[in-house]
Write a protein that holds these residues in place. Structure first.
Motif, mmCIF file in Angstrom:
data_model
loop_
_atom_site.group_PDB
_atom_site.id
_atom_site.type_symbol
_atom_site.label_atom_id
_atom_site.label_comp_id
_atom_site.label_asym_id
_atom_site.label_seq_id
_atom_site.Cartn_x
_atom_site.Cartn_y
_atom_site.Cartn_z
ATOM 1 N N VAL A 1 49.516 -69.823 -104.578
ATOM 2 C CA VAL A 1 50.634 -70.742 -104.801
ATOM 3 C C VAL A 1 50.469 -71.458 -106.140
ATOM 4 N N ILE A 2 51.596 -71.821 -106.747
ATOM 5 C CA ILE A 2 51.612 -72.656 -107.953
ATOM 6 C C ILE A 2 52.107 -74.027 -107.508
ATOM 7 N N ILE A 3 51.295 -75.049 -107.698
ATOM 8 C CA ILE A 3 51.680 -76.410 -107.288
ATOM 9 C C ILE A 3 52.134 -77.179 -108.523
ATOM 10 N N VAL A 4 53.404 -77.591 -108.522
ATOM 11 C CA VAL A 4 53.963 -78.335 -109.655
ATOM 12 C C VAL A 4 54.092 -79.806 -109.258
ATOM 13 N N MET B 1 46.115 -70.729 -97.175
ATOM 14 C CA MET B 1 45.990 -70.261 -98.559
ATOM 15 C C MET B 1 44.586 -70.554 -99.093
ATOM 16 N N HIS B 2 44.170 -69.775 -100.105
ATOM 17 C CA HIS B 2 42.798 -69.896 -100.619
ATOM 18 C C HIS B 2 42.707 -70.234 -102.101
ATOM 19 N N SER B 3 43.857 -70.252 -102.789
ATOM 20 C CA SER B 3 43.818 -70.517 -104.228
ATOM 21 C C SER B 3 45.145 -71.103 -104.695
ATOM 22 N N ALA B 4 45.067 -71.894 -105.754
ATOM 23 C CA ALA B 4 46.281 -72.524 -106.292
ATOM 24 C C ALA B 4 46.152 -72.757 -107.785
ATOM 25 N N ILE B 5 47.295 -72.643 -108.460
ATOM 26 C CA ILE B 5 47.393 -73.057 -109.862
ATOM 27 C C ILE B 5 48.073 -74.420 -109.844
ATOM 28 N N ILE B 6 47.443 -75.405 -110.462
ATOM 29 C CA ILE B 6 48.005 -76.752 -110.509
ATOM 30 C C ILE B 6 48.674 -76.941 -111.873
ATOM 31 N N VAL B 7 49.961 -77.329 -111.850
ATOM 32 C CA VAL B 7 50.696 -77.535 -113.102
ATOM 33 C C VAL B 7 51.089 -79.001 -113.234
ATOM 34 N N SER B 8 50.729 -79.584 -114.376
ATOM 35 C CA SER B 8 51.181 -80.929 -114.707
ATOM 36 C C SER B 8 51.266 -81.027 -116.230
ATOM 37 N N GLY C 1 37.026 -74.802 -99.972
ATOM 38 C CA GLY C 1 36.891 -73.401 -100.394
ATOM 39 C C GLY C 1 38.102 -72.899 -101.160
ATOM 40 N N VAL C 2 39.097 -73.787 -101.398
ATOM 41 C CA VAL C 2 40.296 -73.393 -102.146
ATOM 42 C C VAL C 2 39.960 -73.412 -103.641
ATOM 43 N N LYS C 3 40.247 -72.293 -104.315
ATOM 44 C CA LYS C 3 39.964 -72.186 -105.752
ATOM 45 C C LYS C 3 41.157 -72.743 -106.531
ATOM 46 N N LEU C 4 40.878 -73.663 -107.438
ATOM 47 C CA LEU C 4 41.938 -74.296 -108.222
ATOM 48 C C LEU C 4 41.827 -73.922 -109.696
ATOM 49 N N VAL C 5 42.973 -73.626 -110.302
ATOM 50 C CA VAL C 5 43.061 -73.379 -111.741
ATOM 51 C C VAL C 5 44.094 -74.364 -112.285
ATOM 52 N N TYR C 6 43.826 -74.930 -113.463
ATOM 53 C CA TYR C 6 44.697 -75.968 -114.019
ATOM 54 C C TYR C 6 45.431 -75.458 -115.258
ATOM 55 N N CYS C 7 46.760 -75.485 -115.197
ATOM 56 C CA CYS C 7 47.588 -75.029 -116.319
ATOM 57 C C CYS C 7 48.496 -76.166 -116.780
ATOM 58 N N ALA C 8 48.388 -76.514 -118.040
ATOM 59 C CA ALA C 8 49.117 -77.660 -118.592
ATOM 60 C C ALA C 8 50.487 -77.260 -119.125
ATOM 61 N N ALA C 9 51.456 -78.116 -118.861
ATOM 62 C CA ALA C 9 52.792 -77.966 -119.453
ATOM 63 C C ALA C 9 52.861 -78.892 -120.656
ATOM 64 N N PRO C 10 53.409 -78.430 -121.782
ATOM 65 C CA PRO C 10 53.513 -79.312 -122.944
ATOM 66 C C PRO C 10 54.449 -80.482 -122.651
ATOM 67 N N GLU C 11 54.114 -81.627 -123.225
ATOM 68 C CA GLU C 11 54.902 -82.835 -123.007
ATOM 69 C C GLU C 11 55.738 -83.117 -124.237
ATOM 70 N N ARG C 12 57.008 -83.418 -124.027
ATOM 71 C CA ARG C 12 57.938 -83.594 -125.144
ATOM 72 C C ARG C 12 57.502 -84.666 -126.141
ATOM 73 N N ASN C 13 57.020 -85.791 -125.637
ATOM 74 C CA ASN C 13 56.721 -86.923 -126.530
ATOM 75 C C ASN C 13 55.239 -87.137 -126.777
#
Length: 196
Positions: free
Chosen positions: A46-49, A129-136, A156-168
């Motif tokens: 899952v991708i968690i936004v 679920m066992h893994s997630a991509i965290i988006v912020s 035991g959940v594997k987390l990966v962190y992906c950043a969204a660019p911020e406008r300001n």
């Protein structure tokens, strides 16, 4: 004689002052970059936004979903006005961008980053679920990682962190805009709050 010793004292003071100044400038310039944490996306369940911006996070989550990194997107955010939740608005945005409703999980309770972690974890565990991509947002990611790593510890959940660019926010030149300065000050204050 004593004149030479005095010069040595002055030059030592000047050296210390210059060193402190250089370190100070380096820290000042790094303050924005230190907030950013971004990893290469990896396949996940899952991708968690996380809620809290004007839509760039949802756009980043959808982009990752379209690239096939996960079959589901979870949008996490509480009530913004009357009975409307930010998660509902994020879901609508994701659907406009082409994600089918069946692929979207709505988490409508989270009022803070801490809540995002707690409530998303409950859903993930419930779904098996066992893994997630965290988006912020990029400026938010170090704090997100700090909180999520603690809340998810032992699951035991594997987390990966992906950043969204911020406008300001430009992590390289955060001080050039009032908004950038506010973002940096706000993040560091919240970080200190979480530490205590």
């Amino acid at each position: 004689g004593s004149g030479h010793y005095g010069d040595e004292k002055v030059s030592r003071k000047a050296l210390v002052f210059t060193s402190v100044l250089i370190v100070g400038v380096f820290i000042f310039l790094s303050v924005g970059r230190l907030l950013v944490y971004n990893e290469e996306p990896q396949p996940a369940d899952v991708i968690i936004v996380l809620a809290g911006d004007r839509g760039q996070r949802t756009e980043k989550g959808v982009e990752l979903w379209k690239q096939g990194y996960a079959p589901y997107i979870m949008v996490s955010g509480a009530t913004v006005y009357h009975t409307t939740t930010i998660a509902e608005l994020m879901k609508r945005h994701a659907m406009e961008l082409g994600v089918p409703e069946a692929a979207i999980i709505v988490e409508p309770q989270a009022d803070s980053t801490y809540d995002n972690a707690v409530y998303s974890k409950n859903i993930i565990v419930q779904y098996g679920m066992h893994s997630a991509i965290i988006v912020s947002s990029d400026s938010h990611m170090q704090r997100v990682r700090f909180i999520f790593d603690r809340i998810y510890s032992g699951t035991g959940v594997k987390l990966v962190y992906c950043a969204a660019p911020e406008r300001n926010f430009d992590p390289q030149q955060w001080w050039v805009s009032g908004k950038g300065i506010m973002i940096v000050a706000n993040e560091y204050m919240k970080f200190v709050g979480y530490l205590f």
